[in-house]
Design an enzyme around this catalytic site. Structure first.
Site, PDB file in Angstrom:
ATOM      1  N   SER A 119      34.944  22.522  34.471  1.00  0.00           N
ATOM      2  CA  SER A 119      36.244  22.543  35.042  1.00  0.00           C
ATOM      3  C   SER A 119      36.230  22.890  36.430  1.00  0.00           C
ATOM      4  O   SER A 119      36.879  22.513  37.348  1.00  0.00           O
ATOM      5  CB  SER A 119      36.929  24.020  34.681  1.00  0.00           C
ATOM      6  OG  SER A 119      36.019  24.953  34.816  1.00  0.00           O
ATOM      7  N   HIS A 142      37.386  16.042  31.660  1.00  0.00           N
ATOM      8  CA  HIS A 142      37.690  17.345  31.920  1.00  0.00           C
ATOM      9  C   HIS A 142      39.152  17.136  30.904  1.00  0.00           C
ATOM     10  O   HIS A 142      40.076  16.822  31.284  1.00  0.00           O
ATOM     11  CB  HIS A 142      38.018  17.672  33.316  1.00  0.00           C
ATOM     12  CG  HIS A 142      38.494  18.988  33.333  1.00  0.00           C
ATOM     13  ND1 HIS A 142      39.260  19.664  34.254  1.00  0.00           N
ATOM     14  CD2 HIS A 142      38.058  20.395  32.711  1.00  0.00           C
ATOM     15  CE1 HIS A 142      39.608  20.935  34.128  1.00  0.00           C
ATOM     16  NE2 HIS A 142      38.786  21.371  33.145  1.00  0.00           N
ATOM     17  N   GLU A 154      41.038  14.353  32.618  1.00  0.00           N
ATOM     18  CA  GLU A 154      40.683  13.671  34.034  1.00  0.00           C
ATOM     19  C   GLU A 154      39.274  13.200  33.893  1.00  0.00           C
ATOM     20  O   GLU A 154      38.454  13.795  33.186  1.00  0.00           O
ATOM     21  CB  GLU A 154      40.458  15.195  35.019  1.00  0.00           C
ATOM     22  CG  GLU A 154      41.898  15.815  35.242  1.00  0.00           C
ATOM     23  CD  GLU A 154      41.752  16.774  36.166  1.00  0.00           C
ATOM     24  OE1 GLU A 154      42.513  17.112  37.202  1.00  0.00           O
ATOM     25  OE2 GLU A 154      40.885  17.972  35.975  1.00  0.00           O
ATOM     26  N   ASN A 192      42.851  21.675  38.646  1.00  0.00           N
ATOM     27  CA  ASN A 192      42.597  23.171  39.032  1.00  0.00           C
ATOM     28  C   ASN A 192      42.706  23.053  40.437  1.00  0.00           C
ATOM     29  O   ASN A 192      42.954  24.446  41.033  1.00  0.00           O
ATOM     30  CB  ASN A 192      41.084  23.476  38.538  1.00  0.00           C
ATOM     31  CG  ASN A 192      41.141  23.913  37.115  1.00  0.00           C
ATOM     32  OD1 ASN A 192      42.131  24.376  36.777  1.00  0.00           O
ATOM     33  ND2 ASN A 192      40.128  23.528  36.423  1.00  0.00           N
TER      34      ASN A 192
HETATM   35  N1  3HC Z   1      46.013  23.310  16.861  1.00  0.00           N
HETATM   36  C1  3HC Z   1      46.970  22.868  15.953  1.00  0.00           C
HETATM   37  N2  3HC Z   1      48.202  23.273  16.450  1.00  0.00           N
HETATM   38  C2  3HC Z   1      48.500  24.043  17.356  1.00  0.00           C
HETATM   39  C3  3HC Z   1      47.312  24.417  18.164  1.00  0.00           C
HETATM   40  C4  3HC Z   1      46.004  24.211  17.912  1.00  0.00           C
HETATM   41  N3  3HC Z   1      44.871  24.483  18.418  1.00  0.00           N
HETATM   42  N4  3HC Z   1      47.721  25.456  19.079  1.00  0.00           N
HETATM   43  C5  3HC Z   1      49.048  25.609  18.962  1.00  0.00           C
HETATM   44  N5  3HC Z   1      49.315  24.547  17.772  1.00  0.00           N
HETATM   45  C6  3HC Z   1      50.938  24.481  17.614  1.00  0.00           C
HETATM   46  C7  3HC Z   1      51.590  25.753  16.850  1.00  0.00           C
HETATM   47  O1  3HC Z   1      51.179  25.563  15.539  1.00  0.00           O
HETATM   48  C8  3HC Z   1      52.815  25.334  17.031  1.00  0.00           C
HETATM   49  O2  3HC Z   1      53.337  24.505  15.958  1.00  0.00           O
HETATM   50  P1  3HC Z   1      55.136  24.362  15.557  1.00  0.00           P
HETATM   51  O3  3HC Z   1      55.679  23.903  16.835  1.00  0.00           O
HETATM   52  O4  3HC Z   1      55.025  23.379  14.343  1.00  0.00           O
HETATM   53  O5  3HC Z   1      55.318  25.756  15.175  1.00  0.00           O
HETATM   54  C9  3HC Z   1      52.989  24.503  18.185  1.00  0.00           C
HETATM   55  O6  3HC Z   1      51.424  24.021  18.395  1.00  0.00           O
HETATM   56  C10 3HC Z   1      53.654  25.186  19.467  1.00  0.00           C
HETATM   57  O7  3HC Z   1      52.621  26.604  19.712  1.00  0.00           O
HETATM   58  P2  3HC Z   1      53.279  27.942  19.494  1.00  0.00           P
HETATM   59  O8  3HC Z   1      54.465  27.996  19.091  1.00  0.00           O
HETATM   60  O9  3HC Z   1      52.088  28.791  19.373  1.00  0.00           O
HETATM   61  O10 3HC Z   1      53.338  28.064  21.148  1.00  0.00           O
HETATM   62  P3  3HC Z   1      53.779  27.208  22.411  1.00  0.00           P
HETATM   63  O11 3HC Z   1      55.263  26.494  22.014  1.00  0.00           O
HETATM   64  O12 3HC Z   1      54.037  27.941  23.434  1.00  0.00           O
HETATM   65  O13 3HC Z   1      52.704  26.047  22.399  1.00  0.00           O
HETATM   66  C11 3HC Z   1      50.983  25.412  23.932  1.00  0.00           C
HETATM   67  C12 3HC Z   1      51.545  26.296  22.676  1.00  0.00           C
HETATM   68  C13 3HC Z   1      50.971  24.023  23.625  1.00  0.00           C
HETATM   69  C14 3HC Z   1      49.799  26.143  24.153  1.00  0.00           C
HETATM   70  C15 3HC Z   1      52.020  25.644  25.257  1.00  0.00           C
HETATM   71  O14 3HC Z   1      52.229  26.995  25.387  1.00  0.00           O
HETATM   72  C16 3HC Z   1      51.439  25.085  26.368  1.00  0.00           C
HETATM   73  O15 3HC Z   1      51.399  23.831  26.662  1.00  0.00           O
HETATM   74  N6  3HC Z   1      50.862  26.016  27.440  1.00  0.00           N
HETATM   75  C17 3HC Z   1      50.155  25.634  28.488  1.00  0.00           C
HETATM   76  C18 3HC Z   1      48.964  25.251  28.222  1.00  0.00           C
HETATM   77  C19 3HC Z   1      48.162  25.056  29.388  1.00  0.00           C
HETATM   78  O16 3HC Z   1      48.647  24.960  30.627  1.00  0.00           O
HETATM   79  N7  3HC Z   1      46.882  24.461  29.175  1.00  0.00           N
HETATM   80  C20 3HC Z   1      45.989  24.197  30.337  1.00  0.00           C
HETATM   81  C21 3HC Z   1      45.195  25.329  30.844  1.00  0.00           C
HETATM   82  S1  3HC Z   1      44.268  24.942  32.406  1.00  0.00           S
HETATM   83  C22 3HC Z   1      42.828  24.204  31.386  1.00  0.00           C
HETATM   84  O17 3HC Z   1      42.562  24.277  30.171  1.00  0.00           O
HETATM   85  C23 3HC Z   1      41.877  23.941  32.494  1.00  0.00           C
HETATM   86  C24 3HC Z   1      40.738  24.683  32.454  1.00  0.00           C
HETATM   87  O18 3HC Z   1      39.922  24.057  33.298  1.00  0.00           O
HETATM   88  C25 3HC Z   1      40.867  26.308  33.067  1.00  0.00           C
END
Ligand code: 3HC
Length: 297
Positions: A119, A142, A154, A192
């Site tokens: 990252s 990424h 990315e 990031n």
């Molecule tokens: N595998 C399969 N299904 C998954 C899963 C996984 N790993 N994680 C979540 N799900 C499914 C859930 O089962 C749920 O299914 P449903 O809608 O049928 O019930 C669905 O995805 C939604 O999950 P949740 O209800 O638990 O929660 P959300 O609606 O909040 O969705 C999320 C979860 C997709 C993580 C959403 O909150 C999101 O997009 N959050 C932002 C994440 C983000 O910004 N990520 C980037 C971080 S920065 C990064 O990674 C870079 C690094 O360098 C730091």
């Protein structure tokens, strides 16, 4: 330069997600971890995620079995020798990464593309641990957490990346079902560079009493349509990871916007890493689905 076999280094949160995504896209995947136990733990996460997709009907149970059949674990680097591309998602430590790439360079076929999921560590700094020929085939890929769900990748080029290798990697990103964006090897790339100052600013706003944890989270979630507010996201990404990325970005650019705020440093020192340690901006220990905000300021 057809990519058929994909190697993944590391079967943690990111590595397992990348491996699952590649197998779902139809590639043969081999994942290398340093111990059988870590490999098993990563594969348990993959099984859980595939089961969720099968339950929802996103994939059939036959597809679930097929995908799982395309995934293999190993503890030996030599087993990755004939991979067409290797995506590294091991610990964010430059020396460990350079050492691993050096070993891998000696065992892999000359055509193998090396890609890092880092990252924030410079791709160029990792690349120079490999031979001059490999350096032309060295890129960043990424991904975002959770990898099976997040649509972005990315694709990062260095000043030495071969044009055809880069275009192949962009195409590979599409084959994985992701939307590739092109980025240069500048610390933080695109996401990031914009996300980290935003998350750090949210912490400064909390320190300055602009609003509470819950109010700032709700403001950004409901006012801007973000899926998570900045504190929920910080706990999700890991506050130790956020601090680490911010430190690297601050050291690179020497700009205040990348400087980790004192509260973040103290939370990390105190072991409040977010969801993974049970407490961060929220306390997940009593009920992980309904966490309560911590008293921090
Ligand atoms: N595998 C399969 N299904 C998954 C899963 C996984 N790993 N994680 C979540 N799900 C499914 C859930 O089962 C749920 O299914 P449903 O809608 O049928 O019930 C669905 O995805 C939604 O999950 P949740 O209800 O638990 O929660 P959300 O609606 O909040 O969705 C999320 C979860 C997709 C993580 C959403 O909150 C999101 O997009 N959050 C932002 C994440 C983000 O910004 N990520 C980037 C971080 S920065 C990064 O990674 C870079 C690094 O360098 C730091």
């Amino acid at each position: 330069m057809e990519i058929k076999k994909v190697g993944v280094l590391g079967c943690g949160l990111m590595g397992s997600g990348i491996a699952q995504t590649a197998a779902t896209a139809g590639f043969d995947v081999i994942v290398r971890e340093v111990s059988g136990e870590l490999c098993d733990r990563g594969f348990a996460g993959i099984d859980k995620s595939l089961a969720r997709f099968a339950e929802k009907g996103t994939i059939t149970t036959e597809q679930q079995t097929e995908i799982r059949g395309r995934l293999r674990g190993t503890t030996s680097l030599e087993d990755l020798a004939d991979c067409d591309i290797i995506i590294e998602a091991i610990i964010e430590n430059l020396d460990t990464k350079r050492d691993t790439y050096k070993q891998l360079d000696a065992v892999c076929k000359p055509e193998t593309i090396f890609a890092s999921n880092t990252s924030s560590i410079s791709i160029t700094e990792m690349m120079t641990s490999t031979s001059a020929e490999r350096q032309k085939r060295f890129i960043g890929l990424h991904f975002f957490n959770p990898v099976p769900l997040m649509k972005l990748v990315e694709v990062v080029r260095t000043i030495l990346t071969d044009e055809s290798v880069y275009e192949r990697a962009v195409e590979f990103g599409k084959q994985l079902g992701k939307v590739p964006v092109r980025a240069g090897d500048k610390t933080g790339f695109i996401v990031n560079r914009l996300l980290v100052p935003y998350m750090l600013d949210a912490i400064r706003a909390l320190e300055e009493g602009v609003g509470s944890i819950v109010d700032i989270d709700n403001a950004m979630k409901l006012g801007c349509g973000y899926p998570m507010g900045p504190f929920t996201l910080g706990d999700f990404v890991g506050l130790d990871t956020t601090y680490y990325i911010a430190e690297i970005m601050f050291n690179e650019f020497r700009e205040k916007r990348f400087a980790p705020p004192p509260l973040l440093k103290r939370m990390v020192l105190a072991g409040l890493y977010g969801r993974k340690s049970g407490r961060g901006f929220y306390d997940y220990t009593a009920d992980p689905k309904n966490p309560t905000p911590m008293k921090l300021v």
